[in-house]
Design a protein around this motif. Sequence first.
Motif, PDB file in Angstrom:
ATOM      1  N   HIS A  46       0.794  -1.249   0.000  1.00  0.00           N
ATOM      2  CA  HIS A  46       0.000   0.000   0.000  1.00  0.00           C
ATOM      3  C   HIS A  46       0.820   1.290   0.000  1.00  0.00           C
ATOM      4  CE1 HIS A  46      -3.637  -2.185   0.112  1.00  0.00           C
ATOM      5  NE2 HIS A  46      -3.469  -2.655   1.334  1.00  0.00           N
ATOM      6  N   PHE A 104       2.274   8.647   1.203  1.00  0.00           N
ATOM      7  CA  PHE A 104       2.167   8.676   2.675  1.00  0.00           C
ATOM      8  C   PHE A 104       3.041   9.822   3.158  1.00  0.00           C
ATOM      9  CE2 PHE A 104       5.673   6.044   1.413  1.00  0.00           C
ATOM     10  CZ  PHE A 104       6.686   6.330   2.299  1.00  0.00           C
ATOM     11  N   ARG A 323      -4.182   7.819  13.586  1.00  0.00           N
ATOM     12  CA  ARG A 323      -4.688   6.957  12.513  1.00  0.00           C
ATOM     13  C   ARG A 323      -4.130   5.575  12.658  1.00  0.00           C
ATOM     14  NH1 ARG A 323      -3.895   8.022   6.337  1.00  0.00           N
ATOM     15  NH2 ARG A 323      -5.328   6.308   5.967  1.00  0.00           N
ATOM     16  N   LEU A 325      -3.290   2.135  10.311  1.00  0.00           N
ATOM     17  CA  LEU A 325      -3.248   1.495   8.991  1.00  0.00           C
ATOM     18  C   LEU A 325      -3.128  -0.005   9.198  1.00  0.00           C
ATOM     19  CD1 LEU A 325      -0.417   3.656   7.291  1.00  0.00           C
ATOM     20  CD2 LEU A 325      -2.880   4.125   7.302  1.00  0.00           C
ATOM     21  N   THR A 326      -3.745  -0.767   8.331  1.00  0.00           N
ATOM     22  CA  THR A 326      -3.566  -2.220   8.396  1.00  0.00           C
ATOM     23  C   THR A 326      -2.830  -2.653   7.132  1.00  0.00           C
ATOM     24  OG1 THR A 326      -5.566  -2.424   9.722  1.00  0.00           O
ATOM     25  CG2 THR A 326      -4.744  -4.435   8.671  1.00  0.00           C
ATOM     26  N   LEU A 327      -1.591  -3.089   7.310  1.00  0.00           N
ATOM     27  CA  LEU A 327      -0.720  -3.409   6.177  1.00  0.00           C
ATOM     28  C   LEU A 327      -0.310  -4.876   6.220  1.00  0.00           C
ATOM     29  CD1 LEU A 327       1.623  -0.253   6.368  1.00  0.00           C
ATOM     30  CD2 LEU A 327      -0.495  -0.514   5.059  1.00  0.00           C
ATOM     31  N   ARG A 347      -2.839   5.598  -1.770  1.00  0.00           N
ATOM     32  CA  ARG A 347      -2.786   4.592  -0.713  1.00  0.00           C
ATOM     33  C   ARG A 347      -3.987   3.681  -0.887  1.00  0.00           C
ATOM     34  NH1 ARG A 347      -3.186   7.705   3.743  1.00  0.00           N
ATOM     35  NH2 ARG A 347      -0.992   8.178   3.565  1.00  0.00           N
TER      36      ARG A 347
END
Length: 348
Positions: A46, A104, A323, A325-327, A347
Amino acid sequence: MRRRPVPPGSATCDAAPNIALIKYWGMRDPSQGLPYNSSLSVTLDHLRTRTTVRFDPELEEDRFVLNGVAPGGSPLAAVVRFLDRVRAMGEIELRAEVTSTNNFQTASGLASSASGFAALAGATTAAAGVPLDARGLSRLARFGSGSASRSIFGGFVQWNAGRSPDGHDCFAQPLFGADHWPALVDVVALVADAPEKEVRSADAMQTSIRTSPRYGARQRAVPARLLRTRAAIRQRNGPALFREMIAECDEFREVCETTDPPLDYLTPASREILECVRTLNASGDAWIAGYTHDAGAHVHIFTLAPKASRVRQALAQVDGVARVLTLHPGPGIHLVPDGAKATAHRRG
Ligand code: PMV
């Protein structure tokens, strides 16, 4: 000296940041970018840096535009130094325009220097017609930023420190592909008000060597820890991986905090996140998550997919998490064909 690069003269390359589970911290030869210890990281999906390099006979000096802004000072100087290295390899003199965008936040502790120099290595060599295989690109990328040597490859990657003074045995190699462990998730907690780095990592780590009383002990612990971490990844053993990565991160942080002057990269929110993960692990029989952070305030929490929502719920209770994020593990660098440049660079 050739005046013109062989066609195409311009190239675009995408690269992703990586997060080190076993960090490199300290160089045995800073002029050659040679680290003391081997390191191990996960290249992430991402998040992307896209860099276009265009050699242009009309240009009198190199240009660098990052996210629409032309930074002067040391970011420009680092890019020019890198271009000089590739110009020397390709025996060309032309100046270049480098245009780079991150999907990002730059310099946020999300390792934009790793994706930035990996993308620059790929784009510059392609534009200059310098043929390098992935290992050669990894050797080159480390001159921009050590961790960039790992972002050449996707998935789980080891950067071998090597022993040779000329650095020929110092390169990264892929250990396991991005699809090796589909259940492994990196929940990234981006903290609010993450401070900008005051000292470049490359300088800070050399100060640690000289001043931290914990430096030697960590160096002695790293090789065995790296082997145990590799084994945990090979066996897809979550609790074993989480234990190793937390121990390594704590030792890295201890080295930073005992450096003179101390290197404190965390905010109170980052520290609370670490505590939150410790509490989660203490609440059951087996460890369910592991944390790590680089020289920055954001925290990466690795867990297995069934536990990801529990981790996110716990993070929602922490004040100062801006925030999440799920990566997952993602791909290495790739050259973007001309026709595909207009495709979305967002993203995911
Ligand atoms: O890649 P550099 O030279 O900016 O240094 C990165 C150092 C750490 O991110 C803290 C550790 C690592 O191995 O990525």
